[in-house]
Design an enzyme around this catalytic site. Structure first.
Site, short mmCIF file in Angstrom:
data_model
loop_
_atom_site.label_atom_id
_atom_site.label_comp_id
_atom_site.label_asym_id
_atom_site.label_seq_id
_atom_site.Cartn_x
_atom_site.Cartn_y
_atom_site.Cartn_z
N GLU A 246 29.65 42.81 47.06
CA GLU A 246 30.55 41.65 47.12
C GLU A 246 30.30 40.69 45.96
OE1 GLU A 246 32.93 41.12 49.33
OE2 GLU A 246 33.42 39.15 48.53
N ASN A 250 31.73 41.39 36.80
CA ASN A 250 32.55 42.49 36.32
C ASN A 250 31.74 43.63 35.68
OD1 ASN A 250 34.53 43.77 34.70
ND2 ASN A 250 35.81 41.98 35.13
N ASP A 270 35.88 43.81 46.32
CA ASP A 270 36.66 43.15 45.25
C ASP A 270 37.52 44.16 44.51
OD1 ASP A 270 35.22 40.70 45.75
OD2 ASP A 270 33.54 41.79 44.91
N ALA A 303 42.27 41.83 33.84
CA ALA A 303 41.94 43.26 33.87
C ALA A 303 40.52 43.46 34.37
CB ALA A 303 42.12 43.86 32.48
N GLU A 305 37.95 43.46 38.21
CA GLU A 305 37.75 44.30 39.40
C GLU A 305 39.01 44.38 40.24
OE1 GLU A 305 34.06 42.97 41.38
OE2 GLU A 305 33.56 42.13 39.42
N ALA A 306 39.61 43.22 40.51
CA ALA A 306 40.79 43.20 41.38
C ALA A 306 41.94 43.98 40.73
CB ALA A 306 41.19 41.75 41.65
N ASN A 409 41.83 33.28 43.51
CA ASN A 409 41.25 32.37 44.50
C ASN A 409 40.24 31.45 43.83
OD1 ASN A 409 42.46 33.53 46.81
ND2 ASN A 409 41.01 35.23 46.72
P1 NAD Z 1 36.95 39.66 37.20
O1 NAD Z 1 36.04 38.68 36.63
O2 NAD Z 1 36.47 41.05 37.45
O3 NAD Z 1 38.27 39.77 36.29
C1 NAD Z 1 38.96 38.69 35.74
C2 NAD Z 1 39.81 39.20 34.59
O4 NAD Z 1 40.64 38.15 34.11
C3 NAD Z 1 39.03 39.74 33.42
O5 NAD Z 1 39.60 40.92 32.98
C4 NAD Z 1 39.22 38.66 32.36
O6 NAD Z 1 39.18 39.20 31.06
C5 NAD Z 1 40.60 38.18 32.70
N1 NAD Z 1 40.88 36.85 32.15
C6 NAD Z 1 40.05 35.79 32.04
N2 NAD Z 1 40.69 34.77 31.44
C7 NAD Z 1 41.93 35.19 31.17
C8 NAD Z 1 43.06 34.60 30.56
N3 NAD Z 1 43.02 33.35 30.12
N4 NAD Z 1 44.17 35.32 30.44
C9 NAD Z 1 44.22 36.59 30.89
N5 NAD Z 1 43.20 37.20 31.50
C10 NAD Z 1 42.06 36.51 31.63
O7 NAD Z 1 37.47 39.05 38.55
P2 NAD Z 1 38.27 39.79 39.72
O8 NAD Z 1 37.33 40.29 40.76
O9 NAD Z 1 39.20 40.77 39.13
O10 NAD Z 1 39.02 38.56 40.36
C11 NAD Z 1 40.02 37.87 39.64
C12 NAD Z 1 40.69 36.88 40.55
O11 NAD Z 1 41.33 37.56 41.62
C13 NAD Z 1 39.72 35.88 41.19
O12 NAD Z 1 40.28 34.60 41.15
C14 NAD Z 1 39.62 36.35 42.61
O13 NAD Z 1 39.40 35.29 43.51
C15 NAD Z 1 40.98 36.96 42.83
N6 NAD Z 1 40.96 37.95 43.91
C16 NAD Z 1 41.92 37.88 44.86
C17 NAD Z 1 41.92 38.76 45.90
C18 NAD Z 1 43.00 38.69 46.93
O14 NAD Z 1 43.93 37.99 46.76
N7 NAD Z 1 42.92 39.40 48.03
C19 NAD Z 1 40.92 39.72 46.01
C20 NAD Z 1 39.95 39.79 44.99
C21 NAD Z 1 39.98 38.90 43.94
#
Ligand code: NAD
Length: 554
Positions: A246, A250, A270, A303, A305-306, A409
Site C-alpha cells: 500500500e 512508484n 494502488d 503514468a 501506479e494507478a 486524491n
Molecule cells: P504515482 O506517483 O505512481 O504516479 C503519478 C504520476 O503522475 C507519475 O507518472 C508522474 O510522473 C505523473 N505526474 C506528476 N506530475 C505531473 C504533471 N504535472 N503532469 C503530468 N503528470 C504528472 O502515483 P499513483 O499511485 O499513480 O497515484 C496518482 C494519483 O491517483 C494520486 O493522487 C492517487 O491518490 C490517485 N489514486 C486514485 C485512486 C482512485 O481513485 N481509486 C486509486 C489510486 C490512486
C-alpha cells in the site's frame, strides 16, 4: 497454572472485570447486561443504566455530527475503534456513506499529515530499521498468528500527498477498517503494518512530534535487503496471509509486486485495485456510450501506479474483444510531467515503454488532447486542477458523452471537480473521481458523480481470497471483480449519472466480488479447498457482523 478461557474463534477472554472494559474486542461498555455485570465482575465499574446498542450508536452519532471539523470526527471515531470495536463497526457499517470520507480519503490524508500530533494509542505494528536482523522476532510480538490480511506501507507515497514516513500508518489502519466494514473480514484477523525506512519529508524530520525514525529514507540495495528480510519474516510468521502493498513509492511498487507476487499471496492495491475499480467505471460508461472498448481512445494524465494498473486492465478487456496486445496498447496514451509519452522520448522507464507509441512529441496535456482526440480522459497525476476548462471543453467537442475521470486524491488534488466537468460539457460528461463529490444540479437535472473508490474492490477481493483459501492473487481476479462490480449497477443508477452502485449496497457488492474471485481461485486450482456447493452462502457465513455476544455464560 491459570487456564485462560477462549472464544470459539480461539481468542483469549479477558481475565477479570476491568480487563473486559479495556479490551476493545470484548468491550460492550454501557451495554454489558445485568447478567454479564454479575458474571464478569463488572458491578460498580459501569453506570447503572444498561444501554442498548442502538442507544450507544445514537450517542456516538450525536457526538460525531456535533464536531466542528472532519479531523475532530476522525479522532473521535478512531478513539471508539480503540475502545469498542464492535460498536465502531456497527456505527461505520450503518452509516458508511457518512463514515467513509472520515475513516478513509479525504480525511485520512489529513490525519496522516497530522499523525504525530493527534496520536492517541498505537494500533498495528511498526517495523523499523532498528529491527534489522530480528524482524521475525518482532512480528511474533503480535498477539495472534490468526491473521488473514496484512496491509503494509512504507509511507513513501501516501495518497497524492507524497512522503509521510511512519505517519502513513493511518492508511493501512483505514484500509483494514474497510476490509471489515465493507466485506466482513474479522477485525482481529487484520494487521496494519508500517515499515519505517526513514523519510525524506523535511518538515517531519524537524518536527519533535513526528512518530518515526529521524533519518533519510534508505534506498537501492539497502532498501531491497531490508524488504527481503521483512517479506521472509511475514511468510514465516503468517504463511497463508493475504499481503497488500500500500502506498509505496512508484520506483519500488512495481518492482516489489513483480518480485513477491509468486512467492506469497500478495497484490498492490494502488496498481491492481485501482486498475479494477477504474475498469468497472469504464465498463459502466460503455453501457451509456454504447459500442465496444475498442471503439475508444484513452488518454491518461499521470503514468504511475494507478495509470498503469488501469491501462493494463483495459488492455485485458481489449484483448478479450479480439485485439492483440500490441493493438490494444495502441489505444492507450499517457501524458506525464514531460508531456506525451512517445517512442522518441529518451530514458523512459520500463512500465512507460509499453505505452510509448510512434507520434510527434506534445509538450502538454492540451496539445496531446488535440492530437490524440481521446474519448476517455483519466487523471491520475496527483496534480490539482490540471483538467482546465479548455481541456475539458476540447474533449467534449469530440464526444457526445465524454468520459472524464479525475481520480487524484484527496479532493484537493482532483484534476477537476464534478461541477466543472458537468458545467464545461453541458451535463454530458460521464464523470468519476477518487474522492467523493456532492451531486450537481445543472439546468434542472441532478448528476450523481461516480466515486471510483478502491473500497468497492479490495475488500471483496480479500474476502474471496480468504474464503477460498487462494494461494495467489491474479490479475484476472481483478478483471473479474471489475466486471462483477459494473454488472451490479442498476439502470436507474446509470440514469442518474452514477458509474458505481450506491455505497449503501457495499455488502452485496463485496459478496458478489468475493464469489467471482473465489470462482477464479477454484477454476484455476489456486486453492486446495473443494468448492462448496453453495458458494454464496459459504462466503456469506464467514462475514463478521457487529453484534454483541452474550458473555454471561462464559
Ligand atoms: P504515482 O506517483 O505512481 O504516479 C503519478 C504520476 O503522475 C507519475 O507518472 C508522474 O510522473 C505523473 N505526474 C506528476 N506530475 C505531473 C504533471 N504535472 N503532469 C503530468 N503528470 C504528472 O502515483 P499513483 O499511485 O499513480 O497515484 C496518482 C494519483 O491517483 C494520486 O493522487 C492517487 O491518490 C490517485 N489514486 C486514485 C485512486 C482512485 O481513485 N481509486 C486509486 C489510486 C490512486
Amino acid at each position: 497454572m491459570t487456564t485462560h478461557k477462549k472464544t470459539k474463534n480461539n481468542r483469549t477472554l479477558p481475565a477479570k472485570g476491568v480487563d473486559w472494559l479495556h479490551n476493545p474486542i470484548f468491550n460492550k461498555g454501557t451495554a454489558f447486561t445485568e447478567a454479564e455485570r454479575d458474571a464478569l465482575g463488572l458491578r460498580g465499574l459501569l453506570p447503572p443504566h444498561v444501554q442498548t446498542m442502538n442507544e450507544q450508536v445514537q450517542r456516538v452519532m450525536n457526538n460525531f455530527r456535533n464536531k466542528s471539523s472532519d479531523i475532530e470526527r476522525y479522532i473521535q471515531i478512531v478513539g471508539l475503534q480503540d475502545r469498542n470495536e464492535t460498536l465502531f463497526y456497527r456505527v461505520v457499517m450503518d452509516h458508511l456513506e457518512e463514515m467513509m470520507p472520515i475513516i478513509y480519503t479525504p480525511t485520512v490524508g489529513k490525519a496522516c499529515q497530522e499523525f504525530g500530533h493527534i496520536f492517541r494509542r498505537s494500533r498495528g505494528m511498526y517495523v523499523s530499521l532498528n529491527d534489522r536482523g530480528h524482524i521475525e522476532k518482532v512480528l511474533r510480538n503480535w498477539p495472534t498468528s490468526d491473521v488473514k490480511v496484512i496491509v503494509a506501507t512504507d509511507g513513501e507515497r501516501i495518497l497524492g500527498l507524497g512522503d509521510l514516513g511512519a505517519s502513513g500508518m493511518g492508511i493501512p489502519i483505514g484500509k483494514l477498517s474497510l476490509y471489515t466494514a465493507c466485506a466482513g473480514i474479522h477485525p482481529t484477523q487484520c494487521l496494519p503494518i508500517t515499515i519505517d525506512v526513514g523519510t525524506n519529508n523535511e518538515t517531519f524530520l524537524k518536527d519533535p512530534l513526528y512518530i518515526g525514525l529521524r533519518q533519510k529514507r534508505i534506498s537501492g540495495a539497502e532498501f531491497d535487503a531490508f524488504m527481503d528480510e521483512f517479506m521472509t519474516a511475514v511468510k514465516k510468521v503468517f504463511p497463508t496471509v493475504l499481503f497488500q502493498f500500500e502506498d509505496f513509492g512508484n520506483s519500488n511498487a512495481f518492482r516489489l509486486l513483480e518480485k513477491y507476487r509468486d512467492q506469497l499471496c500478495t497484490f498492490n492495491d494502488d496498481i491492481q485495485g485501482t486498475g479494477s475499480v477504474a475498469l468497472a467505471g469504464v465498463l459502466s460508461a460503455l453501457r451509456v456510450t454504447g459500442g465496444k472498448m475498442s471503439d475508444h481512445r484513452v488518454l491518461f494524465l499521470g503514468a504511475g501506479e494507478a495509470g498503469m494498473g488501469i491501462a493494463d486492465n483495459i488492455v485485458t478487456v481489449l484483448m478479450e474483444e479480439g485485439l492483440s496486445k500490441a493493438e490494444a496498447r495502441q489505444r492507450i496514451w499517457f501524458v506525464d510531467s514531460k508531456g506525451l509519452i512517445v517512442k522518441s522520448r529518451e530514458s523512459l522507464v520500463e512500465h512507460k515503454l509499453h505505452y510509448a507509441h510512434d507520434h510527434a512529441p506534445c509538450a502538454d496535456l492540451l496539445s496531446a488532447v488535440k492530437a490524440i482526440k481521446p474519448t476517455m480522459l483519466v487523471g491520475v497525476s496527483g496534480q490539482a486542477r490540471t483538467f482546465t476548462e479548455e481541456i475539458v471543453k476540447t474533449v467534449g467537442s469530440f464526444n457526445q458523452r465524454p468520459v472524464i475521470f479525475a481520480l487524484s486524491n484527496p479532493t484537493s488534488k482532483a484534476e477537476c471537480t464534478a461541477e466543472e466537468a458537468y458545467k464545461w460539457t453541458d451535463g454530458r460528461a460521464l464523470f468519476a473521481s477518487g474522492s467523493p463529490f456532492a451531486s450537481v444540479t445543472l439546468n434542472g437535472k441532478t448528476h450523481v458523480p461516480g466515486q471510483g473508490n478502491n473500497a468497492y474492490i479490495f475488500p471483496g477481493v480479500g474476502l474471496g481470497v480468504v474464503a477460498s483459501g487462494a494461494k495467489r492473487v491474479t490479475d484476472s481476479m481483478f478483471v473479474s471483480a471489475a466486471k462483477a462490480l459494473a454488472a451490479l449497477l442498476r439502470e436507474e443508477e446509470l440514469a442518474e449519472g452514477r458509474l458505481y452502485p450506491s455505497l449503501k449496497r457495499i455488502h452485496e457488492v463485496s459478496l458478489k466480488i468475493a464469489v467471482a474471485v473465489a470462482e477464479e481461485a477454484y477454476a484455476t486450482k489456486l486453492t486446495d479447498q473443494k468448492r462448496p456447493a453453495d458458494l454464496v452462502e459459504f462466503i456469506r457465513s464467514q462475514m463478521f457482523k457487529p453484534e454483541y455476544p452474550d458473555y454471561s455464560k462464559k
